[in-house]
Design a protein around this motif. Structure first.
Motif, PDB file in Angstrom:
ATOM      1  N   CYS A   1       0.756  -1.141   0.104  1.00 22.39           N
ATOM      2  CA  CYS A   1       0.071  -0.045   0.071  1.00 22.39           C
ATOM      3  C   CYS A   1       0.766   0.964  -0.090  1.00 22.39           C
ATOM      4  O   CYS A   1       1.873   1.307   0.682  1.00 22.39           O
TER       5      CYS A   1
ATOM      6  N   CYS B   1      -0.589   4.503   5.169  1.00 21.36           N
ATOM      7  CA  CYS B   1       0.490   3.829   5.215  1.00 21.36           C
ATOM      8  C   CYS B   1       1.777   4.331   4.869  1.00 21.36           C
ATOM      9  O   CYS B   1       2.951   4.027   5.695  1.00 21.36           O
TER      10      CYS B   1
ATOM     11  N   CYS C   1      -4.785   2.073  -0.934  1.00 19.39           N
ATOM     12  CA  CYS C   1      -5.329   1.694   0.079  1.00 19.39           C
ATOM     13  C   CYS C   1      -6.179   0.211   0.022  1.00 19.39           C
ATOM     14  O   CYS C   1      -6.735   0.061  -0.892  1.00 19.39           O
ATOM     15  N   LEU C   2      -5.849  -0.395   0.935  1.00 20.95           N
ATOM     16  CA  LEU C   2      -6.466  -1.811   0.987  1.00 20.95           C
ATOM     17  C   LEU C   2      -7.638  -1.943   2.219  1.00 20.95           C
ATOM     18  O   LEU C   2      -8.140  -2.905   2.399  1.00 20.95           O
TER      19      LEU C   2
ATOM     20  N   LEU D   1      -7.428  -0.949   5.173  1.00 18.64           N
ATOM     21  CA  LEU D   1      -6.751  -1.600   6.423  1.00 18.64           C
ATOM     22  C   LEU D   1      -6.070  -0.572   7.219  1.00 18.64           C
ATOM     23  O   LEU D   1      -5.220  -0.485   7.677  1.00 18.64           O
ATOM     24  N   CYS D   2      -6.457   0.911   6.988  1.00 14.53           N
ATOM     25  CA  CYS D   2      -5.533   1.970   7.148  1.00 14.53           C
ATOM     26  C   CYS D   2      -5.371   1.942   8.753  1.00 14.53           C
ATOM     27  O   CYS D   2      -4.358   2.184   9.319  1.00 14.53           O
TER      28      CYS D   2
ATOM     29  N   ALA E   1      -0.572   4.384  -0.096  1.00 17.85           N
ATOM     30  CA  ALA E   1      -1.596   5.332   0.178  1.00 17.85           C
ATOM     31  C   ALA E   1      -1.020   6.322   1.478  1.00 17.85           C
ATOM     32  O   ALA E   1      -0.238   5.719   2.116  1.00 17.85           O
TER      33      ALA E   1
END
Ligand code: FES
Length: 159
Positions: free
Chosen positions: A84, A89, A125-126, A128-129, A86
């Motif tokens: 990631c 991350c 972005c997954l 999972l931020c 983004a």
């Protein structure tokens, strides 16, 4: 095209996918996802077929394919490792981790290791931020990754 199917079979499979989905509102992305799921990437040869079926220009199709990072223009390795890139991350050190992973694999983003084991891709972005930094290996997501854990994942997939 680097596939073990004939040009005729390729066209037939592509047309079937496109015709199954072209009735959707905004059919381009679902079609491209389905093409990538079928062939492992979006071959150049499919772009004129999509353009013709959707009444668009080849440039319009090409523009969409290149705009979205998730579409590949070449076949992936046996595993796809996504890191990631983004903001959340990045704020948790993903740049440093990405540097280390690139060094470990000896490749940059959008490339595949010479042994064909791993393709490295960025993802934005997954979801999972809260557990940043995040990564994804094939279909499995990993949160709070660090250089050590990614080093182990890389070693495992290259075995
Ligand atoms: S920003 Fe990386 S998971 Fe959302």
């Amino acid at each position: 095209m680097n596939m073990r199917i004939s040009a005729g079979e390729f066209t037939e499979r592509s047309l079937q996918i496109i015709r199954d989905l072209k009735h959707l509102e905004g059919p381009m992305l679902p079609i491209l996802h389905a093409i990538q799921a079928e062939f492992g990437y979006v071959p150049d040869e499919v772009k004129p077929i999509i353009a013709s079926e959707l009444n668009l220009s080849r440039a319009e199709v090409h523009g969409v394919v290149t705009f979205y990072h998730e579409f590949r223009d070449h076949p992936a390795g046996r595993h796809v490792l996504k890191l990631c890139r983004a903001e959340a991350c990045q704020s948790m050190g993903s740049d440093r981790i990405a540097d280390r992973v690139r060094q470990l694999l000896g490749i940059d983003f959008h490339q595949t290791t010479l042994d064909g084991a791993v393709t490295l891709e960025p993802v934005y972005c997954l979801g999972l931020c809260a557990c940043a930094p995040a990564a994804m290996l094939d279909d499995e997501v990993y949160g709070r990754v660090d250089e050590h854990c990614l080093g182990e994942i890389v070693a495992e997939v290259r075995r």
